[in-house]
Design a protein around this motif. Structure first.
Motif, PDB file in Angstrom:
ATOM      1  N   ALA A  78       0.833  -1.205   0.000  1.00 16.96           N
ATOM      2  CA  ALA A  78       0.000   0.000   0.000  1.00 16.96           C
ATOM      3  C   ALA A  78       0.866   1.253   0.000  1.00 16.96           C
ATOM      4  O   ALA A  78       0.524   2.258  -0.650  1.00 16.96           O
ATOM      5  N   ARG A  81       2.136   1.804  -3.384  1.00 18.42           N
ATOM      6  CA  ARG A  81       1.067   2.334  -4.244  1.00 18.42           C
ATOM      7  C   ARG A  81       0.916   3.836  -4.025  1.00 18.42           C
ATOM      8  O   ARG A  81       0.803   4.606  -4.977  1.00 18.42           O
ATOM      9  N   GLU A  82       0.934   4.274  -2.771  1.00 22.68           N
ATOM     10  CA  GLU A  82       0.735   5.700  -2.480  1.00 22.68           C
ATOM     11  C   GLU A  82       1.944   6.533  -2.900  1.00 22.68           C
ATOM     12  O   GLU A  82       1.809   7.730  -3.147  1.00 22.68           O
ATOM     13  N   GLY A 162      -7.802  -0.315  -0.787  1.00 17.85           N
ATOM     14  CA  GLY A 162      -7.414   0.790  -1.644  1.00 17.85           C
ATOM     15  C   GLY A 162      -6.539   1.804  -0.938  1.00 17.85           C
ATOM     16  O   GLY A 162      -5.782   2.535  -1.563  1.00 17.85           O
ATOM     17  N   SER A 163      -6.641   1.850   0.383  1.00 17.95           N
ATOM     18  CA  SER A 163      -5.928   2.871   1.140  1.00 17.95           C
ATOM     19  C   SER A 163      -5.041   2.212   2.197  1.00 17.95           C
ATOM     20  O   SER A 163      -5.436   1.240   2.849  1.00 17.95           O
ATOM     21  N   ARG A 165      -4.204   3.545   4.963  1.00 22.50           N
ATOM     22  CA  ARG A 165      -4.766   3.816   6.291  1.00 22.50           C
ATOM     23  C   ARG A 165      -5.820   2.786   6.660  1.00 22.50           C
ATOM     24  O   ARG A 165      -5.878   2.315   7.798  1.00 22.50           O
ATOM     25  N   VAL A 166      -6.675   2.468   5.687  1.00 23.53           N
ATOM     26  CA  VAL A 166      -7.721   1.467   5.964  1.00 23.53           C
ATOM     27  C   VAL A 166      -7.073   0.116   6.258  1.00 23.53           C
ATOM     28  O   VAL A 166      -7.433  -0.582   7.207  1.00 23.53           O
TER      29      VAL A 166
END
Lengths: 250, 169
Positions: A78, A81-82, A162-163, A165-166
């Motif tokens: 993740a 990705r970010e 997708g995130s 943080r999630v």
């Protein structure tokens, strides 16, 4: 050197040598030092049995290792990705399984460093007591699948969500739930729900085995039941991480 | 009145006798190897002999060890979770005249005054049979020594912290 090893070296370098890496090392040792200072500074705690102190410290090291694995594991996919570096990574000539192996290799090296650092603390609080050597072996044998499993879980969640943080939130909730036996005495987990939870919870498996080996002086080989829980956890999370990373581009 | 005096004497006599609890007797003794003045962390051993003194076999016998803390103001039964790996024994059937011997290891976790007792009951018996008490006093021992802990607890974070300064130059 194959691509997975290169990724592992890069990850390990970021985790151990970089400023960020040394910051978490400092945090880890600060937590362990704080526990040690509580032991010598509090009259009641200073009278705790050596084995109990070692057991507590081994549990804390396992919990901290799992926490590190979760944070780093989320960042593995993740975070890439970010930072918009995931696509180049996926386009590199390496299989998805190789990416997972490389990412986890870095975590494994960081966990090894944690184990080495914890030896000093275990010696400091437990060298006059019993089962110090056995506690180190139990931590290495039973703590490793727990920690690496949480790393796999976080890699998988990072890939699926997708995130970051999630993904991090979900992984931390899972870790807090799983690590609840660190705070709940075994006698408080004797209900049917508690026993069922212990039977499937990897941290319970490790803690129960630590208890048996360190406090009750039982053999490590007699803990195959607890070890099996941890191995099943490792296998399931490995499958989850690999399947999740494979599914990224679908 | 004539009847009351013999009855009173009989009651007093019965009261001074050991409790009769079925055809079982339990003899509990500390091991001769136990330290004279035990302290926290020591391993003690207690040896019990449970004998069937009746003329019928006793089926489904179970015996267990209990520990009572008797410090003034802190009287309470102790959870043996961490004290004793051997918490109970089961005997399928104990024949008349037969006995079962058990060693009860115990690791001393907390300081204080304690009483150890082994109790037995059977599947069908109506009474509980206790042994005599074995008393012990556990001396306290600070197990975490500051001269070992402080160098590690302060030194390792200081060393890692120093790498920040070293790298900055």
């Amino acid at each position: 050197m194959n691509a997975a090893s290169l990724i592992a070296r890069k990850e390990a370098g970021e985790l151990v040598v970089s400023r960020r890496g040394r910051a978490w090392l400092l945090t880890l040792t600060a937590v362990l030092s704080g526990f040690c200072l509580l032991l010598v500074g509090d009259t009641e705690l200073s009278l705790l049995d050596n084995a109990q102190v070692i057991y507590d410290m081994v549990g804390i090291v396992t919990g901290l290792g799992a926490l590190l694995a979760v944070i780093v594991g989320i960042d593995a996919i993740a975070g890439e990705r970010e930072r918009s570096s995931l696509v180049p990574l996926l386009l590199a000539p390496i299989s998805r399984g190789g990416i997972v192996a490389g990412k986890l290799g870095g975590q494994a090296i960081a966990w090894l460093l944690m184990l080495l650092l914890s030896l000093f603390y275990l010696w400091a609080v437990g060298s006059t007591g019993q089962n110090l050597f056995e506690s180190v072996v139990a931590l290495a044998v039973l703590g490793t699948p727990v920690v690496l499993g949480f790393g796999f879980l976080a890699i998988g969640l990072g890939a699926r969500m997708g995130s970051a943080r999630v993904g991090l939130s979900v992984a931390l909730i899972a870790l807090i739930l799983s690590a609840s036996p660190l705070l709940l005495d075994p006698s408080l987990r004797q209900s049917a729900i508690g026993r069922a939870f212990d039977a499937v919870n990897p941290i319970s498996g490790a803690l129960n085995a630590y208890d048996a080996v360190i406090i009750d002086s039982q053999g490590l080989l007699a803990q195959t039941g607890h070890g099996l829980v941890d191995l099943v956890w490792l296998a399931l999370t490995l499958w989850f991480a690999t399947a999740s990373v494979r599914a990224i581009s679908r | 009145m004539k009847l009351a005096i013999p009855l009173l004497c009989a009651a007093l006599a019965l009261g001074s006798m050991p409790a009769i609890a079925g055809p079982l007797t339990i003899d509990l003794n500390p091991s001769a190897a136990n330290p004279v003045s035990p302290q926290m962390g020591d391993q003690l051993m207690f040896h019990s002999t449970i004998r069937n003194t009746g003329n019928q076999p006793i089926e489904g016998l179970i015996a267990w060890i209990s520990l009572l803390e008797v410090d003034q103001g802190h009287e309470q039964p102790v959870d043996l979770e961490d004290w004793s790996a051997q918490k109970a024994v089961r005997v399928r059937s104990l024949a008349p005249g037969a006995s079962v011997e058990t060693d009860w290891p115990m690791r001393l976790i907390q300081s204080g005054d304690y009483r150890v007792v082994v109790s037995a009951a059977s599947r069908e018996g109506a009474e509980l049979t206790p042994s005599h008490f074995a008393d012990l006093t556990v001396r306290s021992k600070p197990v975490v020594e500051s001269r070992r802990v402080l160098p590690v607890a302060l030194g390792i974070p200081a060393l890692i912290g120093a790498t920040f300064l070293f790298r900055r130059r």
